[in-house]
Design a protein around this motif. Structure first.
Motif, PDB file in Angstrom:
ATOM      1  N   LEU A 196       9.193  -2.540 -14.089  1.00  0.00           N
ATOM      2  CA  LEU A 196       9.043  -1.113 -13.800  1.00  0.00           C
ATOM      3  C   LEU A 196       7.751  -0.553 -14.382  1.00  0.00           C
ATOM      4  CD1 LEU A 196      12.503   0.712 -14.027  1.00  0.00           C
ATOM      5  CD2 LEU A 196      10.825   0.824 -12.185  1.00  0.00           C
ATOM      6  N   GLN A 197       7.237  -1.191 -15.422  1.00  0.00           N
ATOM      7  CA  GLN A 197       5.978  -0.753 -16.018  1.00  0.00           C
ATOM      8  C   GLN A 197       4.770  -1.280 -15.250  1.00  0.00           C
ATOM      9  OE1 GLN A 197       6.000  -2.111 -20.072  1.00  0.00           O
ATOM     10  NE2 GLN A 197       7.916  -1.100 -20.570  1.00  0.00           N
ATOM     11  N   ARG A 198       4.980  -2.300 -14.419  1.00  0.00           N
ATOM     12  CA  ARG A 198       3.848  -3.028 -13.855  1.00  0.00           C
ATOM     13  C   ARG A 198       3.808  -3.119 -12.334  1.00  0.00           C
ATOM     14  NH1 ARG A 198       5.420  -4.680 -18.609  1.00  0.00           N
ATOM     15  NH2 ARG A 198       3.913  -5.481 -20.134  1.00  0.00           N
ATOM     16  N   ASP A 199       4.942  -3.081 -11.682  1.00  0.00           N
ATOM     17  CA  ASP A 199       5.036  -3.372 -10.253  1.00  0.00           C
ATOM     18  C   ASP A 199       5.202  -2.086  -9.448  1.00  0.00           C
ATOM     19  OD1 ASP A 199       5.576  -4.231  -7.708  1.00  0.00           O
ATOM     20  OD2 ASP A 199       7.036  -5.742  -8.296  1.00  0.00           O
ATOM     21  N   PRO A 200       4.165  -1.660  -8.700  1.00  0.00           N
ATOM     22  CA  PRO A 200       4.281  -0.421  -7.918  1.00  0.00           C
ATOM     23  C   PRO A 200       5.385  -0.481  -6.872  1.00  0.00           C
ATOM     24  CG  PRO A 200       1.979  -1.133  -8.085  1.00  0.00           C
ATOM     25  CD  PRO A 200       2.821  -2.253  -8.606  1.00  0.00           C
ATOM     26  N   ILE A 226      -1.823   6.067   3.382  1.00  0.00           N
ATOM     27  CA  ILE A 226      -1.248   4.719   3.358  1.00  0.00           C
ATOM     28  C   ILE A 226      -2.103   3.756   4.179  1.00  0.00           C
ATOM     29  CG2 ILE A 226       0.731   3.322   4.088  1.00  0.00           C
ATOM     30  CD1 ILE A 226       2.494   5.799   3.428  1.00  0.00           C
ATOM     31  N   LEU A 227      -2.539   4.197   5.361  1.00  0.00           N
ATOM     32  CA  LEU A 227      -3.365   3.341   6.215  1.00  0.00           C
ATOM     33  C   LEU A 227      -4.687   3.000   5.534  1.00  0.00           C
ATOM     34  CD1 LEU A 227      -2.844   5.034   9.708  1.00  0.00           C
ATOM     35  CD2 LEU A 227      -1.859   2.884   8.908  1.00  0.00           C
ATOM     36  N   ALA A 259       0.835  -1.203   0.000  1.00  0.00           N
ATOM     37  CA  ALA A 259       0.000   0.000   0.000  1.00  0.00           C
ATOM     38  C   ALA A 259       0.867   1.249   0.000  1.00  0.00           C
ATOM     39  CB  ALA A 259      -0.913  -0.002   1.228  1.00  0.00           C
ATOM     40  N   ALA A 260       1.914   1.223   0.813  1.00  0.00           N
ATOM     41  CA  ALA A 260       2.831   2.365   0.851  1.00  0.00           C
ATOM     42  C   ALA A 260       3.495   2.560  -0.503  1.00  0.00           C
ATOM     43  CB  ALA A 260       3.886   2.150   1.934  1.00  0.00           C
ATOM     44  N   ALA A 261       3.879   1.457  -1.146  1.00  0.00           N
ATOM     45  CA  ALA A 261       4.507   1.553  -2.461  1.00  0.00           C
ATOM     46  C   ALA A 261       3.575   2.224  -3.460  1.00  0.00           C
ATOM     47  CB  ALA A 261       4.905   0.162  -2.951  1.00  0.00           C
ATOM     48  N   GLU A 262       2.313   1.826  -3.460  1.00  0.00           N
ATOM     49  CA  GLU A 262       1.347   2.429  -4.376  1.00  0.00           C
ATOM     50  C   GLU A 262       1.224   3.937  -4.129  1.00  0.00           C
ATOM     51  OE1 GLU A 262      -2.276   0.325  -3.877  1.00  0.00           O
ATOM     52  OE2 GLU A 262      -1.576  -1.504  -4.862  1.00  0.00           O
ATOM     53  N   VAL A 263       1.169   4.312  -2.861  1.00  0.00           N
ATOM     54  CA  VAL A 263       1.001   5.733  -2.520  1.00  0.00           C
ATOM     55  C   VAL A 263       2.278   6.512  -2.830  1.00  0.00           C
ATOM     56  CG1 VAL A 263       0.536   7.362  -0.659  1.00  0.00           C
ATOM     57  CG2 VAL A 263      -0.753   5.217  -0.799  1.00  0.00           C
ATOM     58  N   PHE A 264       3.442   5.954  -2.482  1.00  0.00           N
ATOM     59  CA  PHE A 264       4.708   6.625  -2.798  1.00  0.00           C
ATOM     60  C   PHE A 264       4.882   6.762  -4.301  1.00  0.00           C
ATOM     61  CE2 PHE A 264       6.501   4.907   1.404  1.00  0.00           C
ATOM     62  CZ  PHE A 264       6.405   6.143   2.025  1.00  0.00           C
TER      63      PHE A 264
END
Length: 210
Positions: A93-97, A37-38, A19-24
């Protein structure tokens, strides 16, 4: 009863990390709030601070997780393993947050705590050096090739290449650029028989992920 509890804790940690990765990835370090993030992870603040002491610690965990998203996909050895690492990286890099966020945070890390940490680069360099030492022992490299020098060059080349690709194509052309990189450097690195059989096409990177 202990094992299920440990499994739940690990699941929570992974949920927070992703989740943090997606938000960052979407907002950068400065724009990524703990609240956001939460909400994305669906966990409490207590759960976050149990696993990560701060937003800074969470960002560092995302940065240092980059190799974990790639290495399990590699089966080849020696020089082909190194090539495969970069081919999979160019597709992921195109697919993995998680990988994408790690790259973004590594570039933005001065805004995290004011210091610069080379660990994300060094982690990749270490993996590459290992591949190149194996290639050397197998007689795949030309005489005089220094695995450490080559690994540092490939890390630097990939770093700059993905930044340029992101600007000009949103990284859509990164797999092709990765193949071009190997077409340029293999003649100065590998013996002729290895150059002939080395697979550097974007299609190989795509197949390795399936």
């Amino acid at each position: 009863m202990a094992q299920p509890k440990q499994e739940r804790a690990e699941q929570t940690r992974r949920a927070l990390l992703h989740a943090a990765a997606e938000v960052f990835d979407e907002f950068g370090y400065a724009g990524a709030s703990i609240t956001r993030i939460l909400k994305r992870a669906g966990v409490t603040a207590g759960a976050l601070y149990f696993h990560f002491g701060s937003k800074e610690d969470l960002a560092k965990a995302v940065m240092n997780s980059q190799p974990e998203t790639l290495v399990p996909l590699l089966a080849a050895g020696g020089l082909q393993r190194l090539i495969d690492l970069t081919l999979v990286w160019s597709w992921q890099l195109q697919r993995d947050p998680l990988l994408r966020a790690g790259v973004r945070l590594t570039n933005e890390q001065a805004s995290i705590d004011g210091t610069l940490n080379a660990d994300p680069y060094e982690n990749f360099r270490g993996i590459m050096v290992s591949c190149l030492h194996e290639a050397m022992e197998s007689g795949e490299l030309q005489p005089g090739v220094d695995p450490s020098v080559v690994a540092e060059f490939v890390v630097a080349a990939c770093t700059g290449m993905q930044m340029y690709s992101n600007v000009v194509s949103g990284r859509r052309d990164l797999p092709d650029r990765t193949q071009q990189m190997w077409n340029l450097i293999l003649p100065g690195l590998a013996v002729p028989s290895v150059i002939t059989r080395a697979e550097t096409s974007p299609a190989r990177g795509s197949a390795l992920m399936s």
